[in-house]
Design an enzyme around this catalytic site. Structure first.
Site, PDB file in Angstrom:
ATOM      1  N   THR A 132     -43.460-155.462  57.929  1.00 61.17           N
ATOM      2  CA  THR A 132     -43.594-154.031  57.659  1.00 61.17           C
ATOM      3  C   THR A 132     -42.451-153.247  58.296  1.00 61.17           C
ATOM      4  O   THR A 132     -41.789-152.433  57.639  1.00 61.17           O
ATOM      5  CB  THR A 132     -44.943-153.522  58.192  1.00 61.17           C
ATOM      6  OG1 THR A 132     -45.999-154.290  57.595  1.00 61.17           O
ATOM      7  CG2 THR A 132     -45.146-152.053  57.874  1.00 61.17           C
ATOM      8  N   TYR A 176     -51.166-162.454  56.530  1.00 58.16           N
ATOM      9  CA  TYR A 176     -50.856-161.186  57.184  1.00 58.16           C
ATOM     10  C   TYR A 176     -51.939-160.203  56.777  1.00 58.16           C
ATOM     11  O   TYR A 176     -51.980-159.753  55.637  1.00 58.16           O
ATOM     12  CB  TYR A 176     -49.463-160.735  56.736  1.00 58.16           C
ATOM     13  CG  TYR A 176     -48.904-159.483  57.377  1.00 58.16           C
ATOM     14  CD1 TYR A 176     -49.636-158.707  58.276  1.00 58.16           C
ATOM     15  CD2 TYR A 176     -47.615-159.070  57.066  1.00 58.16           C
ATOM     16  CE1 TYR A 176     -49.101-157.571  58.853  1.00 58.16           C
ATOM     17  CE2 TYR A 176     -47.059-157.922  57.631  1.00 58.16           C
ATOM     18  CZ  TYR A 176     -47.809-157.181  58.523  1.00 58.16           C
ATOM     19  OH  TYR A 176     -47.265-156.048  59.079  1.00 58.16           O
ATOM     20  N   TYR A 222     -51.524-153.282  45.765  1.00 54.14           N
ATOM     21  CA  TYR A 222     -51.693-152.241  44.735  1.00 54.14           C
ATOM     22  C   TYR A 222     -53.066-152.391  44.092  1.00 54.14           C
ATOM     23  O   TYR A 222     -53.947-151.572  44.278  1.00 54.14           O
ATOM     24  CB  TYR A 222     -50.567-152.315  43.699  1.00 54.14           C
ATOM     25  CG  TYR A 222     -50.674-151.198  42.665  1.00 54.14           C
ATOM     26  CD1 TYR A 222     -50.334-149.899  43.013  1.00 54.14           C
ATOM     27  CD2 TYR A 222     -51.139-151.450  41.378  1.00 54.14           C
ATOM     28  CE1 TYR A 222     -50.451-148.862  42.087  1.00 54.14           C
ATOM     29  CE2 TYR A 222     -51.249-150.424  40.453  1.00 54.14           C
ATOM     30  CZ  TYR A 222     -50.907-149.135  40.806  1.00 54.14           C
ATOM     31  OH  TYR A 222     -51.029-148.115  39.897  1.00 54.14           O
ATOM     32  N   LYS A 241     -51.493-163.112  61.114  1.00 52.62           N
ATOM     33  CA  LYS A 241     -51.158-161.917  61.879  1.00 52.62           C
ATOM     34  C   LYS A 241     -52.270-160.918  61.634  1.00 52.62           C
ATOM     35  O   LYS A 241     -52.433-160.419  60.520  1.00 52.62           O
ATOM     36  CB  LYS A 241     -49.810-161.341  61.452  1.00 52.62           C
ATOM     37  CG  LYS A 241     -49.455-160.067  62.201  1.00 52.62           C
ATOM     38  CD  LYS A 241     -48.173-159.417  61.722  1.00 52.62           C
ATOM     39  CE  LYS A 241     -47.948-158.117  62.505  1.00 52.62           C
ATOM     40  NZ  LYS A 241     -46.805-157.329  62.030  1.00 52.62           N
TER      41      LYS A 241
END
Length: 302
Positions: A49, A138, A112, A167
């Site tokens: 990110t 993640y 999305y 993560k």
């Protein structure tokens, strides 16, 4: 897949450094990479990110991955973020990462379409069946809108042994605890790494394995210090550093997206880098820079 724990400790999600024209700044990236390795980190994660992957084309993502892997030169393990809203694109990027020598890939869920559990499982299954490099999941429901629950993750790991970690960018110790108890207890080689700085201490105390958090870019001495002190059973030092680290999450509320905040913090801590961020992110205002400096001062970093 080996029963060995492949990824643990402090693995900063490295900021991508750009010139003022939005091109990859190789000199700036190299300086940051060298600084982090010299700080004693246990690995590096590119194109997360904070690495601004979501603002890049596939060609740009491949360029960053290639440069980063070559520059690190096997000094520490390298993870590459290959997540996308497209299953085909994830596979393409993951195969590319394997080809250029990545030690693993980190895959955020599609962000999305909200997927049914059946379709989300099929997404990860198709990737795992086409990519034989180690995969870390993640989980960042604050951005994707969809949580990877411990039960869902356990089902994936039961089927695919090369899904080797996660993560956990969730602001609750309960979720991390359940991931450890439900997944790691059955698969000891599965790494549970928190994504928020101030969850490192409790993640380790619960039996987790480390952290992939933004502060590693500008204050690796805090997270590396906590991890090493915990391993040495020096809980007093670990708690002292944890209390300093507790100020850091306040930074991320200064702006959205907060990639600009991270780069300004790197600059304030003495690393001369470009703080340019890719649109739609924008430069941090002067007022917010002063607020950032105040937070860093409270954490004893400037």
């Amino acid at each position: 897949m080996s029963s060995e724990l492949l990824f643990k400790g402090v693995i900063p999600p490295v900021s991508s450094i750009f010139t003022s024209e939005g091109k990859l700044d190789k000199d700036g990236m190299g300086k940051l990479i060298d600084f982090l390795i010299e700080s004693g980190v246990d690995g590096l994660f590119f194109l997360g990110t904070g690495g601004e992957f979501s603002q890049m084309s596939v060609i740009e993502r491949k360029e960053v991955a290639e440069f980063s892997i070559n520059y690190v030169g096997k000094r520490v393990p390298v993870l590459i973020g290959t997540g996308s809203a497209s299953t085909r694109e994830v596979i393409e990027l993951s195969l590319h990462s394997k080809e250029i020598g990545a030690d693993g890939v980190v895959i955020i869920n599609p962000y999305y379409w909200p997927l049914s559990d059946e379709h989300l499982f099929a997404h990860y299954a198709e990737i795992a069946e086409n990519v034989d490099i180690p995969i870390l999941l993640y989980n960042f429901p604050g951005l994707t809108g969809q949580d990877l629950s411990p039960d869902f993750v356990r089902k994936l790991v039961d089927h695919y042994s090369h899904i080797v970690g996660i993560k956990e960018t969730v602001d609750t110790a309960g979720h991390i605890r359940e991931m450890i108890l439900k997944v790691k207890s059955n698969h000891p080689q599965f790494s549970v790494l928190c994504g928020f700085d101030d969850h490192l201490f409790n993640t380790l105390a619960l039996g987790g394995d480390g952290v992939i958090s933004a502060s590693g870019n500008f204050a690796p001495e805090l997270t590396v210090g906590i991890y090493q002190a915990f391993q040495n059973n020096d809980l007093r030092t670990a708690i002292e550093l944890h209390q300093r680290l507790a100020h850091i999450p306040l930074m991320y509320k200064l702006d959205s997206p907060f990639v600009n905040v991270i780069k300004e913090a790197i600059q304030m801590r003495g690393q001369t880098i470009s703080t340019y961020v890719l649109p739609p992110a924008r430069s941090l205002s002067e007022q917010k820079k002063q607020e950032l400096k105040s937070i860093l001062q409270k954490a004893g970093l400037v």
